[in-house]
Enzyme design. Structure first.
Site, PDB file in Angstrom:
ATOM      1  N   ARG A 133       0.547  14.897  12.802  1.00 21.78           N
ATOM      2  CA  ARG A 133       1.256  14.522  11.402  1.00 21.78           C
ATOM      3  C   ARG A 133       1.278  15.711  10.596  1.00 21.78           C
ATOM      4  O   ARG A 133       0.525  15.865   9.409  1.00 21.78           O
ATOM      5  CB  ARG A 133       0.378  13.392  10.901  1.00 21.78           C
ATOM      6  CG  ARG A 133       0.463  12.297  11.701  1.00 21.78           C
ATOM      7  CD  ARG A 133      -0.378  11.118  11.131  1.00 21.78           C
ATOM      8  NE  ARG A 133       0.498  10.454   9.919  1.00 21.78           N
ATOM      9  CZ  ARG A 133       0.082   9.463   9.119  1.00 21.78           C
ATOM     10  NH1 ARG A 133      -1.027   9.148   9.344  1.00 21.78           N
ATOM     11  NH2 ARG A 133       0.877   8.924   8.269  1.00 21.78           N
ATOM     12  N   ASP A 183       4.705   0.552  11.895  1.00 21.17           N
ATOM     13  CA  ASP A 183       3.372  -0.113  11.435  1.00 21.17           C
ATOM     14  C   ASP A 183       2.932  -1.361  11.976  1.00 21.17           C
ATOM     15  O   ASP A 183       1.942  -2.047  11.679  1.00 21.17           O
ATOM     16  CB  ASP A 183       3.283  -0.014   9.946  1.00 21.17           C
ATOM     17  CG  ASP A 183       3.213   1.528   9.470  1.00 21.17           C
ATOM     18  OD1 ASP A 183       3.389   1.787   8.443  1.00 21.17           O
ATOM     19  OD2 ASP A 183       3.029   2.415  10.230  1.00 21.17           O
ATOM     20  N   LYS A 210       0.771  -1.239  -0.144  1.00 24.57           N
ATOM     21  CA  LYS A 210      -0.072   0.208   0.095  1.00 24.57           C
ATOM     22  C   LYS A 210       0.872   1.213   0.077  1.00 24.57           C
ATOM     23  O   LYS A 210       0.602   2.154  -0.741  1.00 24.57           O
ATOM     24  CB  LYS A 210      -0.741  -0.172   1.334  1.00 24.57           C
ATOM     25  CG  LYS A 210      -1.559   1.299   1.524  1.00 24.57           C
ATOM     26  CD  LYS A 210      -2.476   1.563   2.874  1.00 24.57           C
ATOM     27  CE  LYS A 210      -1.766   1.472   4.050  1.00 24.57           C
ATOM     28  NZ  LYS A 210      -1.470   3.101   4.141  1.00 24.57           N
ATOM     29  N   ASN A 211       1.906   1.219   0.951  1.00 17.37           N
ATOM     30  CA  ASN A 211       2.610   2.519   1.213  1.00 17.37           C
ATOM     31  C   ASN A 211       3.641   2.607  -0.254  1.00 17.37           C
ATOM     32  O   ASN A 211       4.359   3.784  -0.042  1.00 17.37           O
ATOM     33  CB  ASN A 211       3.299   2.440   2.286  1.00 17.37           C
ATOM     34  CG  ASN A 211       2.250   2.542   3.599  1.00 17.37           C
ATOM     35  OD1 ASN A 211       1.072   2.903   3.063  1.00 17.37           O
ATOM     36  ND2 ASN A 211       2.588   2.561   4.737  1.00 17.37           N
ATOM     37  N   ARG A 258      -8.689  -0.452   4.438  1.00 10.57           N
ATOM     38  CA  ARG A 258      -7.737   0.493   3.961  1.00 10.57           C
ATOM     39  C   ARG A 258      -6.302   0.020   3.504  1.00 10.57           C
ATOM     40  O   ARG A 258      -5.610   0.543   2.635  1.00 10.57           O
ATOM     41  CB  ARG A 258      -7.305   1.991   4.914  1.00 10.57           C
ATOM     42  CG  ARG A 258      -8.536   2.843   5.259  1.00 10.57           C
ATOM     43  CD  ARG A 258      -7.964   4.126   6.086  1.00 10.57           C
ATOM     44  NE  ARG A 258      -6.948   4.623   5.381  1.00 10.57           N
ATOM     45  CZ  ARG A 258      -6.579   5.700   5.806  1.00 10.57           C
ATOM     46  NH1 ARG A 258      -6.930   6.244   7.118  1.00 10.57           N
ATOM     47  NH2 ARG A 258      -5.697   6.430   5.329  1.00 10.57           N
ATOM     48  N   CYS A 268      -4.889  12.892  12.716  1.00 13.16           N
ATOM     49  CA  CYS A 268      -5.416  11.707  12.496  1.00 13.16           C
ATOM     50  C   CYS A 268      -5.334  10.809  13.834  1.00 13.16           C
ATOM     51  O   CYS A 268      -4.643  11.468  14.723  1.00 13.16           O
ATOM     52  CB  CYS A 268      -4.979  10.883  11.295  1.00 13.16           C
ATOM     53  SG  CYS A 268      -3.378   9.929  11.669  1.00 13.16           S
TER      54      CYS A 268
HETATM   55  C1  EPZ Z   1       4.317   6.938   6.333  1.00 10.39           C
HETATM   56  O1  EPZ Z   1       3.629   7.681   6.664  1.00 10.39           O
HETATM   57  C2  EPZ Z   1       3.490   5.687   6.052  1.00 10.39           C
HETATM   58  N1  EPZ Z   1       2.284   5.962   5.177  1.00 10.39           N
HETATM   59  C3  EPZ Z   1       2.913   5.151   7.548  1.00 10.39           C
HETATM   60  O2  EPZ Z   1       1.976   4.257   7.417  1.00 10.39           O
HETATM   61  C4  EPZ Z   1       4.171   5.013   8.476  1.00 10.39           C
HETATM   62  O3  EPZ Z   1       3.472   4.825   9.749  1.00 10.39           O
HETATM   63  C5  EPZ Z   1       5.039   6.265   8.512  1.00 10.39           C
HETATM   64  O4  EPZ Z   1       5.349   6.636   6.976  1.00 10.39           O
HETATM   65  C6  EPZ Z   1       6.219   6.036   9.404  1.00 10.39           C
HETATM   66  O5  EPZ Z   1       7.003   4.490   8.941  1.00 10.39           O
HETATM   67  C7  EPZ Z   1       2.679   6.074   3.869  1.00 10.39           C
HETATM   68  O6  EPZ Z   1       3.648   5.516   3.350  1.00 10.39           O
HETATM   69  C8  EPZ Z   1       1.488   6.351   3.095  1.00 10.39           C
HETATM   70  P1  EPZ Z   1       6.527  10.161   8.327  1.00 10.39           P
HETATM   71  P2  EPZ Z   1       4.168   9.555   6.863  1.00 10.39           P
HETATM   72  O7  EPZ Z   1       6.489  11.541   7.561  1.00 10.39           O
HETATM   73  O8  EPZ Z   1       5.208   9.617   5.460  1.00 10.39           O
HETATM   74  C9  EPZ Z   1       6.322  13.374  11.582  1.00 10.39           C
HETATM   75  C10 EPZ Z   1       0.064   3.032   7.803  1.00 10.39           C
HETATM   76  O9  EPZ Z   1      -0.321   2.572   8.886  1.00 10.39           O
HETATM   77  N2  EPZ Z   1       6.503  14.224  10.673  1.00 10.39           N
HETATM   78  O10 EPZ Z   1       7.623   9.330   8.526  1.00 10.39           O
HETATM   79  O11 EPZ Z   1       3.344  10.379   7.012  1.00 10.39           O
HETATM   80  C11 EPZ Z   1       4.872  12.684  11.739  1.00 10.39           C
HETATM   81  O12 EPZ Z   1       3.902  13.543  12.535  1.00 10.39           O
HETATM   82  C12 EPZ Z   1       0.637   4.385   7.777  1.00 10.39           C
HETATM   83  O13 EPZ Z   1       0.169   2.240   6.530  1.00 10.39           O
HETATM   84  C13 EPZ Z   1       6.481  15.782  11.116  1.00 10.39           C
HETATM   85  O14 EPZ Z   1       6.847  16.251  12.306  1.00 10.39           O
HETATM   86  O15 EPZ Z   1       5.191   9.402   8.154  1.00 10.39           O
HETATM   87  C14 EPZ Z   1       5.255  11.296  12.529  1.00 10.39           C
HETATM   88  O16 EPZ Z   1       5.369  11.590  13.859  1.00 10.39           O
HETATM   89  C15 EPZ Z   1       0.282   5.002   8.958  1.00 10.39           C
HETATM   90  N3  EPZ Z   1       6.697  16.691  10.260  1.00 10.39           N
HETATM   91  C16 EPZ Z   1       6.645  11.108  12.006  1.00 10.39           C
HETATM   92  O17 EPZ Z   1       7.560  12.258  11.456  1.00 10.39           O
HETATM   93  C17 EPZ Z   1       6.315  16.273   8.699  1.00 10.39           C
HETATM   94  O18 EPZ Z   1       6.381  17.036   7.652  1.00 10.39           O
HETATM   95  C18 EPZ Z   1       6.867  10.177  10.957  1.00 10.39           C
HETATM   96  O19 EPZ Z   1       6.153  10.561   9.907  1.00 10.39           O
HETATM   97  C19 EPZ Z   1       6.347  14.879   8.554  1.00 10.39           C
HETATM   98  C20 EPZ Z   1       6.523  13.889   9.425  1.00 10.39           C
END
Ligand code: EPZ
Length: 422
Positions: A123, A308, A22-23, A400, A118
């Protein structure tokens, strides 16, 4: 809203096919915006998130055809009619924000709604914005939307991210493929989904190196051409189903599974007393003894233990021999499955980002509620091993990220059915 009824039914045996990630698919689909030529994805998973991304791309004017029962996505963004990703779509799925980099790179403009928080956390998108601004984008937040534009196109730059964000890495890398000059992205995320994206971009003519390491280098090119790309196996679905025999006993082979996708997770399972063996078809998983041992878990960016899979691992630790401490370091609120597992008789204490789980002999089936995608499947895993019946409500969360859950688990002997909400 549908629910799923699970009845503890002893050991599980057989094979479970693992779908495309998915990701990975959610970042490969927006990549079509980078080229006027068609991009075709094979091994795409059949999930509601993919349908949401399809609707988003179509709202921009891209053509997306879902073929072969959804396993092939034929896309083309030759003529776009909009550069705006609407709140109505983005609020449903944060990954919608991955159109930002490609729209900026190809059209010099994008208007993308902030996703809003969310269930698992705030996020924000500050890391995306900082990276794209380093490439010369001008980005302004107005009425909940990011208004981004470039005058004269993006320019390559050296940029170090404050945190190895997956989504920010993907947006910045996609934008940099068409920037003028060289971009060096430091503290880049190393997830396999990013490696898969880069392999697809390279097929489209991008000049990129370093994927899978913390430093990715991109030489901008004038244009990208079309390609066909097979979506990588879903390591989170893989890890989830590896836990089914770990919790219930028996032996299950996960078809398409590969050790390199789940190395840190498999190491934790090994320490807990679960054997994971690479076969020529996938990963074969079985408990070594009657009851698993408790192990401690800290979630980290890849190659560390995946956030995850934290909820699913907690379900396993609920019936482990001993006490385990799970520390969630990626998201600020990702323990909502804990109170639901406690309803099933689990002994869990949550303090901030740490959950302490003291194993009990066996969980008891109960009505529980899914709160987010990965929590929902941890409750199903718990129900598979529990005594009696468990009803998991709000399974739209499950749809999802997990295709054909009932069919895949029935296939290895689980007693599980979907109850349609009349
Ligand atoms: C990706 O989300 C995945 N989603 C998430 O999977 C996964 O949990 C996450 O990476 C971490 O591995 C997809 O790939 C579609 P991040 P993403 O940016 O890109 C903070 C699932 O269950 N952050 O690495 O949104 C954020 O708040 C989903 O399939 C900032 O502060 O994750 C979080 O605490 C859930 N500022 C941390 O970093 C930003 O600009 C990790 O976020 C971006 C992120």
């Amino acid at each position: 809203m549908d629910s799923i009824l699970v009845t503890g039914n002893g050991p599980l045996n057989g094979q479970i096919p693992i779908a495309g990630a998915k990701n990975a698919c959610l970042t490969l689909m927006p990549a079509t915006l980078l080229s006027e030529e068609p991009l075709t994805l094979t091994n795409a998973p059949r999930l509601s998130d993919i349908k949401t991304m399809t609707a988003l791309l179509q709202s921009l004017g891209a053509e997306v055809s879902s073929l072969q029962d959804g396993q092939v996505l034929a896309m083309s963004s030759h003529d776009l009619t909009s550069h705006t990703a609407d709140y109505e779509i983005v609020r449903k799925m944060r990954a919608s924000n991955l159109v930002l980099g490609p729209l900026l790179a190809r059209f010099g403009q994008a208007v993308v709604s902030l996703p809003g928080g969310c269930a698992i956390g705030a996020r924000p998108m500050d890391l995306h914005v900082e990276g794209l601004e380093a490439l010369g984008a001008e980005i302004e937040l107005k009425d909940g939307y990011l208004h981004a534009k470039t005058t004269g196109g993006l320019k390559g730059a050296v940029h170090e991210m404050r945190f190895a964000s997956v989504g920010a890495t993907e947006n910045i890398v996609m934008a940099a493929t068409l920037a003028k000059g060289t971009t060096v992205l430091k503290n880049a995320a190393r997830e396999p989904e990013i490696v898969d994206l880069v392999e697809c971009l390279r097929k489209m003519g991008a000049q990129i190196s370093g994927e899978g390491t913390s430093t990715i280098e991109i030489q901008g090119v004038d244009r990208l051409h079309g390609a066909t790309h097979q979506v990588v196996t879903d390591r989170i679905e893989l890890g989830t189903y590896m836990l089914a025999p770990a919790m219930c006993g028996g032996e299950v082979e996960l078809l398409g599974g590969h050790m390199k996708l789940v190395e840190s997770f498999a190491a934790k399972l090994d320490a807990a007393g679960v054997s994971v063996e690479q076969t020529d078809k996938g990963l074969k998983v079985a408990r070594k003894n009657g009851r698993v041992n408790s192990v401690d878990v800290v979630t980290e960016p890849f190659p560390g233990f995946p956030t995850d899979l934290q909820a699913q691992m907690m379900a396993l630790m609920c019936t482990a021999d001993g006490t385990s401490v799970l520390e969630e370091r990626i998201f600020e609120n990702r323990f909502m499955h804990a109170p639901e597992l406690v309803r099933m008789g689990a002994n869990i204490e949550v303090h901030g980002g740490t959950a302490t789980v003291t194993g009990v002999e066996r969980l008891k089936g109960a009505p529980v509620m899914a709160t987010d995608l990965r929590a929902s499947v941890s409750l199903i895993l718990a129900g598979l091993a529990a005594e009696g019946e468990t009803t998991v409500s709000r399974v739209y969360h499950l749809d999802r990220g997990y295709e054909h859950v009932v069919r895949k688990l029935e296939g290895v002997g689980a007693k599980i059915e979907r109850i349609k909400d009349l």
